[in-house]
Each structure stands twice: as structure tokens, then as C-alpha cells.
Design an enzyme around this catalytic site. Structure first.
Site, PDB file in Angstrom:
ATOM      1  N   ARG A  52       0.984  -1.260  -0.108  1.00 25.23           N
ATOM      2  CA  ARG A  52       0.005  -0.012  -0.110  1.00 25.23           C
ATOM      3  C   ARG A  52       0.960   1.208  -0.017  1.00 25.23           C
ATOM      4  NH1 ARG A  52      -1.456   3.062   4.119  1.00 25.23           N
ATOM      5  NH2 ARG A  52      -1.499   1.310   5.556  1.00 25.23           N
ATOM      6  N   TYR A 106     -12.729  13.263 -20.973  1.00 27.57           N
ATOM      7  CA  TYR A 106     -13.606  11.764 -20.851  1.00 27.57           C
ATOM      8  C   TYR A 106     -14.415  11.914 -19.671  1.00 27.57           C
ATOM      9  CZ  TYR A 106     -13.403   7.622 -18.050  1.00 27.57           C
ATOM     10  OH  TYR A 106     -13.861   6.243 -17.540  1.00 27.57           O
ATOM     11  N   ASP A 178      -4.001  14.439 -19.109  1.00 25.52           N
ATOM     12  CA  ASP A 178      -4.337  13.033 -19.130  1.00 25.52           C
ATOM     13  C   ASP A 178      -3.652  12.527 -20.686  1.00 25.52           C
ATOM     14  OD1 ASP A 178      -5.293  10.759 -20.031  1.00 25.52           O
ATOM     15  OD2 ASP A 178      -7.045  10.989 -18.635  1.00 25.52           O
ATOM     16  N   LYS A 203      -5.147   1.219 -20.585  1.00 28.44           N
ATOM     17  CA  LYS A 203      -5.308   1.473 -22.134  1.00 28.44           C
ATOM     18  C   LYS A 203      -4.154   1.250 -22.816  1.00 28.44           C
ATOM     19  CE  LYS A 203      -9.254   3.308 -20.561  1.00 28.44           C
ATOM     20  NZ  LYS A 203     -10.132   2.555 -20.228  1.00 28.44           N
TER      21      LYS A 203
HETATM   22  N1  PLP Z   1      -8.437   8.793 -18.962  1.00 26.45           N
HETATM   23  C1  PLP Z   1      -9.095   8.420 -20.155  1.00 26.45           C
HETATM   24  C2  PLP Z   1      -8.820   9.332 -21.197  1.00 26.45           C
HETATM   25  C3  PLP Z   1     -10.007   7.265 -20.215  1.00 26.45           C
HETATM   26  O1  PLP Z   1     -10.516   6.940 -21.291  1.00 26.45           O
HETATM   27  C4  PLP Z   1     -10.241   6.545 -18.899  1.00 26.45           C
HETATM   28  C5  PLP Z   1     -11.164   5.288 -19.219  1.00 26.45           C
HETATM   29  O2  PLP Z   1     -11.851   5.167 -20.018  1.00 26.45           O
HETATM   30  C6  PLP Z   1      -9.596   6.785 -17.913  1.00 26.45           C
HETATM   31  C7  PLP Z   1      -8.782   8.078 -17.784  1.00 26.45           C
HETATM   32  C8  PLP Z   1      -9.969   6.286 -16.591  1.00 26.45           C
HETATM   33  O3  PLP Z   1      -9.181   5.077 -16.703  1.00 26.45           O
HETATM   34  P1  PLP Z   1      -9.633   3.751 -15.551  1.00 26.45           P
HETATM   35  O4  PLP Z   1     -10.795   3.133 -16.313  1.00 26.45           O
HETATM   36  O5  PLP Z   1      -8.176   3.161 -15.741  1.00 26.45           O
HETATM   37  O6  PLP Z   1      -9.716   4.103 -14.171  1.00 26.45           O
END
Ligand code: PLP
Length: 388
Positions: A52, A106, A178, A203
Site C-alpha cells: 500500500r 473523458y 491526461d 489502455k
Molecule cells: N482517462 C481516459 C482518457 C480514459 O479513457 C479513461 C477510461 O476510459 C480513464 C482516464 C480512466 O481510466 P480507468 O478506467 O483505468 O480508471
């Protein structure tokens, strides 16, 4: 261990963070499936070796690889992309602070900002990435940070990212981006002036549709602050997922090259198809951010695209029923192509007006172009569209 400076991204993905020598001469780092480790004397709580506390061997190796790939001083892995985003926001912001965020995020990040942060006393202002002249008016005396995405999900827009980073710097804001969809193969935000990069490593970084993970990369000081917050909030990544993610990273550059070239081929096919009204892919000349994508993204525009099927929602649903290669499933960035209808899945909770404002029409399909042969994907889509 002898080391030489890392140069190419492929070499970095394979060798940076490789601790060696491993037990019994193993060429790759084994999974340290242990929650706790012998106490070798530590200066403070955060150094106690414990999963953790984000300091065990598989977590540390992965952090080194990720920092090198993004060109940051340090990195941290977390239990999901949302864990990375929420923990980082709760580190750089506190009650009474204000965050500026780019519209068109997102959906999960949008909901976090719009609905969760206010519960912690943090307010959010939305800026239009296409109107830089309006950004300064959105600043407040308590604005502390700026949040954006390098390629947005789902409509794959590319904002003037260097301008956003310089705006943040000029106003003393921590800039956060992001980089999930672009990945460091196509865009390296730190080199463009961003302070903190976050990823859904679920991803492309992992790339195999088989785990959920997140990452945060930036200066050593900021990442250490995020680590300490994560130590308390508890969103740590387990060693087996670390191992899989480390393995996935080794093929990141190869995979991204293929995702990008296949997505371009699929996008070009769709753009010519009489049953398709519109294709969203920054590699196409007709995309509103094409010129910017050409200037900012290296070697391709990643594997995510959207298209609008002639005939509305019913026709889009028929395409979903007819395709045989892409799985009708959420997520993106893996070897298997995935396809979804955002209006009835990720954006179903929005009103029709909100969906229209987000550009999510009823006939919009989002496709994560995987690593299948592109001609097979095109043949499959062609057959599905003929039936739509
Ligand atoms: N950022 C983007 C651009 C995403 O497409 C996603 C999920 O689809 C996330 C963050 C969140 O990721 P996670 O599902 O691993 O929590």
C-alpha cells in the site's frame, strides 16, 4: 550494474527500470507477491516496505520505466486511471481552491470534476480550448491548477497544448494532462511544459485489455506528494498487475505504430463510405485539429476514432450487431478492437442537450482500432455498413 544513457523510446521501454540481476538469473523481474518485506530500518512511515505504501520492487521498477518514457523525474503507479487522476487532484488542490479544466474531457474525469470535487470544497471552472483569449477571464484568485487531455476521449480533439502549459506557468498553476490516448510515443507533455502527466495505464500503456491501472509522472517533489496521498487513500497497484503492465510496456512503441497506421487506414476507408456521415480522427485532413495534430503528435495520432452512421441511432445499432471483429465493449487501447455507442453507454446519463453539446450524436460510434490486420477490420466494417 553497468548502464549507458537511454536513447530510443523502445530501448527505454524495455530496459529503463530493469533492476537486474534478478534472483536465479531471471532475465525479467519476477513478481514479488509479498505484501510486506523485512524491515531494514526506515526513516519514516512512508518508507516502510509494504504494497500500500507504493515502494515494493515491482512498483518501483515500473515507476522508473514510466518516468523515463515520459521524460519525468519520477512516477507512481496506481490502482486505476481514475485513482491516478483523483489522487493527483486531491494532492494539488484542497478545500477552497479552484481548478480550471478544459471542456470535452473523458466522461469519468468530467463527472469527478463536476460532482466529486465540489464535495471536497474545490470549485471547477471550464475553459474552451479553442478560445485562448477567454482563458484569463476564467481565473480566480484561488485558481491553483489546470487540467486537460492530450487527445480527448471520445471526439479525439487536440487542443493547443503548449499554449495551455504556458498559460498555467504564467499564472502559477500546476498543469496536469491526461496522456492516455496519445501515449509518450506520440506526445510527451513534460517536454511541452506540463508539470504532471496522468494515464489510464489500463489502455495503451498495458495494451492487452487485461488489467486496470493508472500512472502519475512529473517532478520528484510533486510525485512524492502524490505518493504520500495515495499511501493514505490506498489506491495502490498489486504486484501481479505491475508485472503485466511492465510486460505490456515493452511493446508500446511497436503497438502504437500499428494502432496509429491501422486507425488511419480505417478512418480513410470510413471517410469514403456512403453510409458514413462523418469521421472523427485527427489524422484526416478534414478534422478540425488536423494541422495542430500534425505539428504536435509524432509518428501518428493513436488508435481511437469515431464515426457517425447515416440513418441515426437504429443504423448505428445495426452496425454494432453486424460487426464480427471489434468486440462491442467499453474501454480502448488493447490488441482486440472495441466498438461502442456512447449515446447509450458512456453518455447515457446525459440529457439529449448535454450530449449534443458534447458532440455525442445518437449515431456516433467510437472504435478503438486494435492490432488485427487493418484489411480485415475494413472488410468487417464494410460488410456491417452494407447491412446497416
Ligand atoms: N482517462 C481516459 C482518457 C480514459 O479513457 C479513461 C477510461 O476510459 C480513464 C482516464 C480512466 O481510466 P480507468 O478506467 O483505468 O480508471
Amino acid at each position: 550494474m553497468r548502464t549507458r544513457p537511454m536513447q530510443g523510446l523502445s530501448t527505454t521501454a524495455i530496459h529503463a527500470g530493469h533492476p537486474g540481476p534478478n534472483a536465479d538469473g531471471a532475465v525479467v523481474q519476477p513478481i514479488y507477491q509479498a505484501s510486506t518485506f523485512l524491515d531494514a530500518g526506515h526513516a519514516n512511515y512512508h518508507d516502510v516496505p509494504y504494497i500500500r505504501l507504493n515502494n515494493t520492487p515491482n512498483q518501483r521498477a515500473l515507476a522508473t520505466t514510466l518516468a523515463a518514457l515520459e521524460g519525468g523525474e519520477a512516477a507512481l503507479v496506481s490502482a486505476s486511471g481514475m485513482a491516478a487522476i483523483s489522487t493527483t487532484l486531491l494532492t494539488v488542490l484542497q478545500a477552497g481552491d479552484h481548478l480550471l479544466a478544459q471542456r470535452r474531457l473523458y466522461g469519468g474525469a468530467h463527472s469527478l470534476l463536476a460532482h466529486e470535487l465540489p464535495r471536497h470544497g474545490i470549485t471547477v471552472g471550464w475553459i474552451d480550448p479553442d478560445a485562448p483569449e477567454s482563458w484569463a477571464a476564467a481565473l480566480r484568485p484561488n485558481t491553483r491548477a489546470l487540467y486537460t487531455e492530450s487527445i480527448t476521449n471520445p471526439l479525439v480533439r487536440v487542443a493547443d497544448l503548449p499554449a495551455l502549459a504556458s498559460f498555467a506557468r504564467a499564472h502559477g498553476l500546476v498543469s496536469m494532462i491526461d496522456n492516455t490516448v496519445a501515449t509518450p510515443v506520440h506526445f510527451r507533455p513534460i517536454a511541452h511544459g506540463f508539470d504532471l502527466v496522468v494515464h489510464s495505464a489500463t489502455k495503451y500503456l498495458n495494451g492487452h485489455n487485461d488489467l486496470v491501472a493508472g500512472a502519475v509522472i512529473g517532478t520528484a517533489a510533486l510525485v512524492e506528494q502524490v505518493r504520500r496521498r495515495q499511501n493514505h487513500l490506498g489506491a495502490s497497484l498489486d504486484p501481479h498487475a505491475c508485472f503485466l503492465l511492465q510486460r505490456g510496456l515493452k511493446t508500446l512503441t511497436l503497438r502504437m505504430r500499428q494502432h496509429s497506421s491501422s486507425a488511419l487506414a480505417v478512418a480513410q476507408f470510413l471517410a469514403e463510405h456512403p453510409r458514413v456521415e462523418r469521421v472523427h480522427y485527427p489524422g484526416l485532413t478534414g478534422h478540425p485539429d488536423h494541422a495542430r495534430a500534425q505539428a504536435l503528435l509524432r509518428g501518428g495520432c493513436s488508435g481511437l476514432l469515431c464515426f457517425e452512421v447515416a440513418g441515426g441511432l437504429r443504423a448505428a445499432e445495426r452496425v454494432l450487431r453486424q460487426v464480427t471483429l471489434p468486440a462491442v465493449a467499453a474501454s480502448l487501447g488493447g490488441a482486440e478492437s472495441l466498438i461502442t455507442l456512447p449515446a447509450t453507454t458512456s453518455h447515457a446519463s446525459l440529457t439529449a442537450e448535454e450530449r449534443a453539446e458534447a458532440g455525442v450524436t445518437d449515431n456516433l460510434l467510437r472504435m478503438s482500432v486494435g492490432l488485427e490486420d487493418p484489411q480485415d477490420l475494413i472488410a468487417d466494417l464494410s460488410a456491417a455498413l452494407a447491412e446497416a
